[in-house]
Design a protein around this motif. Structure first.
Motif, PDB file in Angstrom:
ATOM      1  N   LEU A  23       0.849  -1.192   0.000  1.00 28.58           N
ATOM      2  CA  LEU A  23       0.000   0.000   0.000  1.00 28.58           C
ATOM      3  C   LEU A  23       0.886   1.245   0.000  1.00 28.58           C
ATOM      4  O   LEU A  23       1.781   1.366   0.846  1.00 28.58           O
ATOM      5  CB  LEU A  23      -0.914   0.020   1.226  1.00 28.58           C
ATOM      6  N   LEU A  24       0.649   2.136  -0.954  1.00 31.64           N
ATOM      7  CA  LEU A  24       1.399   3.382  -1.071  1.00 31.64           C
ATOM      8  C   LEU A  24       0.427   4.551  -1.021  1.00 31.64           C
ATOM      9  O   LEU A  24      -0.642   4.474  -1.624  1.00 31.64           O
ATOM     10  CB  LEU A  24       2.180   3.423  -2.393  1.00 31.64           C
ATOM     11  N   LYS A  25       0.788   5.603  -0.299  1.00 32.31           N
ATOM     12  CA  LYS A  25      -0.055   6.797  -0.240  1.00 32.31           C
ATOM     13  C   LYS A  25       0.584   7.897  -1.071  1.00 32.31           C
ATOM     14  O   LYS A  25       1.728   8.272  -0.829  1.00 32.31           O
ATOM     15  CB  LYS A  25      -0.225   7.271   1.198  1.00 32.31           C
ATOM     16  N   VAL A  26      -0.158   8.403  -2.059  1.00 36.70           N
ATOM     17  CA  VAL A  26       0.341   9.497  -2.896  1.00 36.70           C
ATOM     18  C   VAL A  26       0.250  10.787  -2.076  1.00 36.70           C
ATOM     19  O   VAL A  26      -0.829  11.156  -1.604  1.00 36.70           O
ATOM     20  CB  VAL A  26      -0.483   9.618  -4.200  1.00 36.70           C
ATOM     21  N   LEU A  27       1.383  11.462  -1.888  1.00 36.08           N
ATOM     22  CA  LEU A  27       1.427  12.673  -1.061  1.00 36.08           C
ATOM     23  C   LEU A  27       0.790  13.857  -1.788  1.00 36.08           C
ATOM     24  O   LEU A  27       0.827  13.930  -3.022  1.00 36.08           O
ATOM     25  CB  LEU A  27       2.863  13.029  -0.704  1.00 36.08           C
ATOM     26  N   ASP A  28       0.217  14.777  -0.994  1.00 34.02           N
ATOM     27  CA  ASP A  28      -0.284  16.035  -1.560  1.00 34.02           C
ATOM     28  C   ASP A  28       0.915  16.814  -2.082  1.00 34.02           C
ATOM     29  O   ASP A  28       1.830  17.137  -1.319  1.00 34.02           O
ATOM     30  CB  ASP A  28      -1.006  16.865  -0.489  1.00 34.02           C
ATOM     31  N   THR A  29       0.907  17.099  -3.367  1.00 37.28           N
ATOM     32  CA  THR A  29       2.043  17.750  -4.007  1.00 37.28           C
ATOM     33  C   THR A  29       1.564  18.954  -4.794  1.00 37.28           C
ATOM     34  O   THR A  29       0.563  18.877  -5.498  1.00 37.28           O
ATOM     35  CB  THR A  29       2.760  16.763  -4.952  1.00 37.28           C
ATOM     36  N   LYS A  30       2.276  20.063  -4.660  1.00 36.03           N
ATOM     37  CA  LYS A  30       1.958  21.278  -5.420  1.00 36.03           C
ATOM     38  C   LYS A  30       3.000  21.476  -6.512  1.00 36.03           C
ATOM     39  O   LYS A  30       4.197  21.383  -6.254  1.00 36.03           O
ATOM     40  CB  LYS A  30       1.988  22.507  -4.511  1.00 36.03           C
ATOM     41  N   VAL A  31       2.529  21.739  -7.720  1.00 35.21           N
ATOM     42  CA  VAL A  31       3.435  22.080  -8.813  1.00 35.21           C
ATOM     43  C   VAL A  31       3.724  23.568  -8.711  1.00 35.21           C
ATOM     44  O   VAL A  31       2.817  24.395  -8.786  1.00 35.21           O
ATOM     45  CB  VAL A  31       2.811  21.722 -10.178  1.00 35.21           C
ATOM     46  N   CYS A  32       5.004  23.912  -8.506  1.00 36.35           N
ATOM     47  CA  CYS A  32       5.383  25.318  -8.313  1.00 36.35           C
ATOM     48  C   CYS A  32       5.655  26.011  -9.641  1.00 36.35           C
ATOM     49  O   CYS A  32       5.216  27.138  -9.858  1.00 36.35           O
ATOM     50  CB  CYS A  32       6.635  25.402  -7.443  1.00 36.35           C
TER      51      CYS A  32
END
Length: 192
Positions: A23-32
C-alpha cells in the motif's frame, strides 16, 4: 509522469489464492513551476524541517508553511497548482524507486551470505571472511573482492503491477513488494 509516495506497508488480497500487495499513499504535491519538456519543480510535506532557504521558496511560490520539501520531476500538469493524479487511474505498471533499509557496517555473512566456519568444537573461524588473497603472484587482493562494509541505504527500483487506485484517499495498491521501511518516501513512475 512521476509521483511522490509514502510506503504504508504490506498486506494481501482476500481472494483465493491471495496476492501479496504493498500500500502506497500518494502525497499532496503542489506544482510550483513548469520547466522545459514536461519537468516541473514540485513542493511536498516531509517532517518539520524549516530554514531561510525553505522560507524563501515558500514566499516565491506562495506556498503554505507545511510544504517544506522541493523536488524536480516529470508531471502531467501544464500550469502550476495541485499535481494531476488522474494518470494513476489508467496506469497498469509502475516503476517504484525507494531507498533500502540501511544496515550500517555489516560483515560478510550478513552482507554477502558467506557460509562462515563451524559454530563450535574449538574452532576460531566463525563469522570471519577467511582467506582473501592469492599466492606470491599477483601478491595482491583482486578488485571486486567481497568484503565487509556499508550495507543498505541504496536506491532500488522495481516494477510493480497496479491493482487499484483510490483518488479520494490517494491510496495506491501495487502487486508485490517495494524496498524500504514502512513510512519511507519514494517516487513512482508510470511505466505502462
Amino acid at each position: 509522469m512521476e509521483f511522490i509516495v509514502e510506503k504504508i506497508g504490506m498486506s494481501r488480497t482476500v481472494s483465493v489464492p491471495s496476492v501479496p500487495v504493498t500500500l502506497l499513499k500518494v502525497l499532496d504535491t503542489k506544482v510550483c513551476e513548469i520547466t522545459e519538456n514536461g519537468k516541473a519543480i514540485v513542493a511536498f510535506t516531509n517532517g518539520k524541517k524549516f530554514n531561510k532557504a525553505i522560507e524563501g521558496q515558500q514566499k516565491k511560490y506562495n506556498l503554505s508553511k507545511e510544504f517544506n520539501r522541493f523536488a524536480t520531476m516529470t508531471v502531467a500538469n501544464t500550469e502550476a497548482g495541485d499535481l494531476d493524479v488522474s494518470g494513476l487511474a489508467e496506469a497498469k505498471v509502475l516503476k517504484a524507486t525507494f531507498k533500502t533499509k540501511g544496515r550500517g557496517f555489516a560483515g560478510v555473512m550478513k552482507r554477502w551470505n558467506f557460509a562462515g566456519g563451524p559454530g563450535a568444537h574449538g574452532s576460531r573461524f566463525h563469522r570471519a571472511p577467511g582467506s582473501i588473497g592469492n599466492c606470491e603472484w599477483p601478491g595482491r587482493v583482486q578488485p571486486g573482492r567481497k568484503m565487509p562494509g556499508h550495507y543498505g541505504n541504496t536506491n532500488v527500483s522495481v516494477k510493480n503491477e497496479v491493482l487499484s487506485f483510490n483518488a479520494e484517499t490517494g491510496i495506491l495498491v501495487v502487486k508485490g513488494s517495494v524496498a524500504g521501511p514502512n513510512g519511507a518516501l519514494g517516487k513512482v513512475k508510470v511505466a505502462k
